[in-house]
Design a protein around this motif. Structure first.
Motif, PDB file in Angstrom:
ATOM      1  N   GLY A  55       0.794  -1.220   0.000  1.00 53.55           N
ATOM      2  CA  GLY A  55       0.000   0.000   0.000  1.00 53.55           C
ATOM      3  C   GLY A  55       0.824   1.265   0.000  1.00 53.55           C
ATOM      4  O   GLY A  55       0.449   2.254  -0.628  1.00 53.55           O
ATOM      5  N   LEU A  56       1.954   1.259   0.711  1.00 54.90           N
ATOM      6  CA  LEU A  56       2.759   2.470   0.828  1.00 54.90           C
ATOM      7  C   LEU A  56       3.831   2.583  -0.243  1.00 54.90           C
ATOM      8  O   LEU A  56       4.169   3.686  -0.665  1.00 54.90           O
ATOM      9  CB  LEU A  56       3.412   2.541   2.216  1.00 54.90           C
ATOM     10  CG  LEU A  56       2.469   2.848   3.387  1.00 54.90           C
ATOM     11  CD1 LEU A  56       3.247   2.887   4.693  1.00 54.90           C
ATOM     12  CD2 LEU A  56       1.735   4.165   3.173  1.00 54.90           C
ATOM     13  N   THR A  57       4.400   1.473  -0.679  1.00 49.37           N
ATOM     14  CA  THR A  57       5.493   1.537  -1.653  1.00 49.37           C
ATOM     15  C   THR A  57       5.076   1.116  -3.054  1.00 49.37           C
ATOM     16  O   THR A  57       5.763   1.443  -4.023  1.00 49.37           O
ATOM     17  CB  THR A  57       6.669   0.644  -1.217  1.00 49.37           C
ATOM     18  OG1 THR A  57       6.300  -0.734  -1.350  1.00 49.37           O
ATOM     19  CG2 THR A  57       7.061   0.919   0.227  1.00 49.37           C
ATOM     20  N   ASN A 225      18.330   8.168  -1.440  1.00 44.85           N
ATOM     21  CA  ASN A 225      18.541   6.726  -1.537  1.00 44.85           C
ATOM     22  C   ASN A 225      17.287   6.003  -1.035  1.00 44.85           C
ATOM     23  O   ASN A 225      16.986   6.007   0.160  1.00 44.85           O
ATOM     24  CB  ASN A 225      19.763   6.309  -0.717  1.00 44.85           C
ATOM     25  CG  ASN A 225      20.101   4.833  -0.900  1.00 44.85           C
ATOM     26  OD1 ASN A 225      19.493   4.135  -1.714  1.00 44.85           O
ATOM     27  ND2 ASN A 225      21.077   4.363  -0.153  1.00 44.85           N
ATOM     28  N   THR A 226      16.566   5.379  -1.943  1.00 41.59           N
ATOM     29  CA  THR A 226      15.287   4.753  -1.583  1.00 41.59           C
ATOM     30  C   THR A 226      15.449   3.339  -1.026  1.00 41.59           C
ATOM     31  O   THR A 226      14.540   2.834  -0.356  1.00 41.59           O
ATOM     32  CB  THR A 226      14.371   4.694  -2.823  1.00 41.59           C
ATOM     33  OG1 THR A 226      15.008   3.910  -3.847  1.00 41.59           O
ATOM     34  CG2 THR A 226      14.092   6.092  -3.358  1.00 41.59           C
ATOM     35  N   LYS A 227      16.559   2.676  -1.291  1.00 39.28           N
ATOM     36  CA  LYS A 227      16.707   1.267  -0.916  1.00 39.28           C
ATOM     37  C   LYS A 227      16.558   1.003   0.580  1.00 39.28           C
ATOM     38  O   LYS A 227      15.853   0.061   0.975  1.00 39.28           O
ATOM     39  CB  LYS A 227      18.049   0.729  -1.421  1.00 39.28           C
ATOM     40  CG  LYS A 227      18.110   0.515  -2.918  1.00 39.28           C
ATOM     41  CD  LYS A 227      17.161  -0.594  -3.362  1.00 39.28           C
ATOM     42  CE  LYS A 227      17.110  -0.741  -4.876  1.00 39.28           C
ATOM     43  NZ  LYS A 227      18.396  -1.129  -5.456  1.00 39.28           N
ATOM     44  N   PRO A 228      17.188   1.789   1.456  1.00 37.24           N
ATOM     45  CA  PRO A 228      17.014   1.499   2.896  1.00 37.24           C
ATOM     46  C   PRO A 228      15.561   1.592   3.355  1.00 37.24           C
ATOM     47  O   PRO A 228      15.128   0.813   4.208  1.00 37.24           O
ATOM     48  CB  PRO A 228      17.881   2.570   3.569  1.00 37.24           C
ATOM     49  CG  PRO A 228      18.874   2.975   2.537  1.00 37.24           C
ATOM     50  CD  PRO A 228      18.156   2.865   1.241  1.00 37.24           C
ATOM     51  N   TYR A 229      14.806   2.521   2.782  1.00 39.43           N
ATOM     52  CA  TYR A 229      13.401   2.679   3.163  1.00 39.43           C
ATOM     53  C   TYR A 229      12.570   1.503   2.665  1.00 39.43           C
ATOM     54  O   TYR A 229      11.699   0.990   3.380  1.00 39.43           O
ATOM     55  CB  TYR A 229      12.856   3.997   2.619  1.00 39.43           C
ATOM     56  CG  TYR A 229      13.458   5.206   3.294  1.00 39.43           C
ATOM     57  CD1 TYR A 229      12.890   5.735   4.441  1.00 39.43           C
ATOM     58  CD2 TYR A 229      14.616   5.797   2.801  1.00 39.43           C
ATOM     59  CE1 TYR A 229      13.448   6.837   5.081  1.00 39.43           C
ATOM     60  CE2 TYR A 229      15.192   6.890   3.429  1.00 39.43           C
ATOM     61  CZ  TYR A 229      14.598   7.403   4.570  1.00 39.43           C
ATOM     62  OH  TYR A 229      15.164   8.483   5.205  1.00 39.43           O
ATOM     63  N   LEU A 230      12.840   1.093   1.435  1.00 43.10           N
ATOM     64  CA  LEU A 230      12.115  -0.060   0.886  1.00 43.10           C
ATOM     65  C   LEU A 230      12.429  -1.329   1.671  1.00 43.10           C
ATOM     66  O   LEU A 230      11.531  -2.126   1.973  1.00 43.10           O
ATOM     67  CB  LEU A 230      12.473  -0.248  -0.586  1.00 43.10           C
ATOM     68  CG  LEU A 230      11.940   0.802  -1.556  1.00 43.10           C
ATOM     69  CD1 LEU A 230      12.557   0.614  -2.938  1.00 43.10           C
ATOM     70  CD2 LEU A 230      10.421   0.732  -1.650  1.00 43.10           C
TER      71      LEU A 230
END
Length: 382
Positions: A55-57, A225-230
């Protein structure tokens, strides 16, 4: 008043009241028996956690059943080796599922879109195959991992808890995890899980996840940097699945490879889409609808349908019963498929979209819809 309704405290109080009174308001639809209520709560946790990722990503995972199974196996091993108290079992289930989610998420998130989905499906099928045939000393293969009277249960033995007759029962500090007591334990975890989800949705972290869903490429161009959040969202979602798996094993201390099958992953996808992707309550509604259909519609047969439609003329009753019989019992999946098709076609936003439309329609009748919208615009401008 609107700000009060949107308050986290008010939302949680209303949510807790609805969950804890479920045995009462589900009675008119015949869904107030403990086993079904337990499934509502447990699969509600599963769907809420999955919604944090999907839902969020916008990242669609087809392999979340792997963490459900891992949580179940971990919990049963805790019952066999440590204690029949569910607290260590659930804690270990969440931690171990989180570790596996870290590994699988790190590898799967190297790709996006359909490639990410296929990778998660591949990992889940690998986990299913390992549990079913390769790791039989740990999982007991197709028979499933079960309790035995001669299990060591070290902590229980230290405190003099010895079972001499039959198999022991899971408990929460003496409260048995069966019947309504088991439901209320699961309900307490559901309320806690929903609270964490609410905080995530309304936090800067949640807003960053929504930004990634909206336009990840643009965020990368800004140097974000989106990877840590994902990866964090994937791990949290996996831990929710592990919690659900641990609770399933706590209610029924048995873990089998079937909980890791791709169909189980597909079920949580259906729950989320049917209820409303990206909404707080939607996945819970989707879980409730699917589990209700699975347990109520699948139990109906021709004789019960005949009794239900007994008020009709005999010729009409025969027609209605013969048609309805196709959609119940073993054919309940046809009902689920038809309902899902109608929702996707007419309510792409899920059941929550329908609720919103009904609310707007009612407000429109009283001439308040436009006033509310104007107030919202003015509030945003301020």
């Amino acid at each position: 008043m609107k700000n009060l309704i949107k308050s986290n405290t008010v939302i949680m109080l209303i949510f807790a009241a609805v969950v804890l009174t479920a045995p009462m308001w589900t009675a008119p639809i015949g869904a107030n028996y403990p086993d079904l209520l337990q499934k509502f709560a447990i699969f509600g946790i599963f769907a809420v956690g999955y919604n944090i990722l999907f839902g969020l990503t916008g990242y669609l995972s087809f392999g979340h059943a792997a963490f459900l199974g891992i949580g179940s196996y971990t919990a049963v091993w805790s019952f066999k080796l440590l204690t029949m108290n569910v607290v260590p079992a659930i804690i270990l289930a969440v931690i171990v599922s989180g570790i596996f989610a870290l590994i699988i998420g790190y590898l799967s998130l190297r790709r996006s879109g359909i490639y990410f989905s296929i990778l998660t499906l591949a990992f889940a099928q690998m986990a299913y195959s390992l549990a079913y045939s390769v790791l039989t000393p740990i999982t007991n293969g197709e028979t499933g991992l079960q309790l035995e009277q001669q299990d060591p249960r070290i902590i229980d033995s230290m405190f003099g808890v010895v079972v001499t007759d039959g198999l022991p029962s899971t408990n929460l500090f003496g409260t048995l995890m069966s019947g309504y007591s088991g439901f209320y334990v699961a309900a307490a975890f559901l309320i806690f899980a929903f609270y964490i989800s609410l905080k995530i949705f309304r936090s800067p972290f949640g807003m960053k996840l929504l930004a990634i869903k909206s336009n990840q490429t643009r965020m990368k161009y800004t140097g974000f940097n989106t990877k840590p959040y994902l990866l964090t969202a994937f791990i949290i979602s996996g831990m929710y699945a592990g919690l659900a798996g641990g609770l399933l094993a706590s209610i029924d201390p048995l873990a089998g490879a079937e909980r890791m099958q791709w169909t189980a992953s597909g079920e949580v996808v259906l729950m989320t889409i049917m209820g409303g992707v990206g909404t707080l309550i939607g996945p819970l509604l989707g879980a409730g609808i699917i589990k209700y259909l699975e347990n109520i519609f699948s139990a109906l047969n021709k004789s019960e349908l005949t009794e239900i439609f007994s008020f009709m003329p005999e010729w009409l009753q025969t027609i209605v019963v013969n048609i309805s019989n196709v959609f119940v019992g073993e054919g309940w999946h046809l009902t689920l498929g038809a309902l899902f098709m109608l929702i996707v076609i007419f309510l792409p936003g899920g059941v929550m979209e329908g609720v919103t439309k009904i609310k707007d329609f009612i407000l429109g009748i009283f001439g308040k819809g436009e006033d509310n919208r104007t107030a919202e615009i003015e509030g945003e401008a301020k």
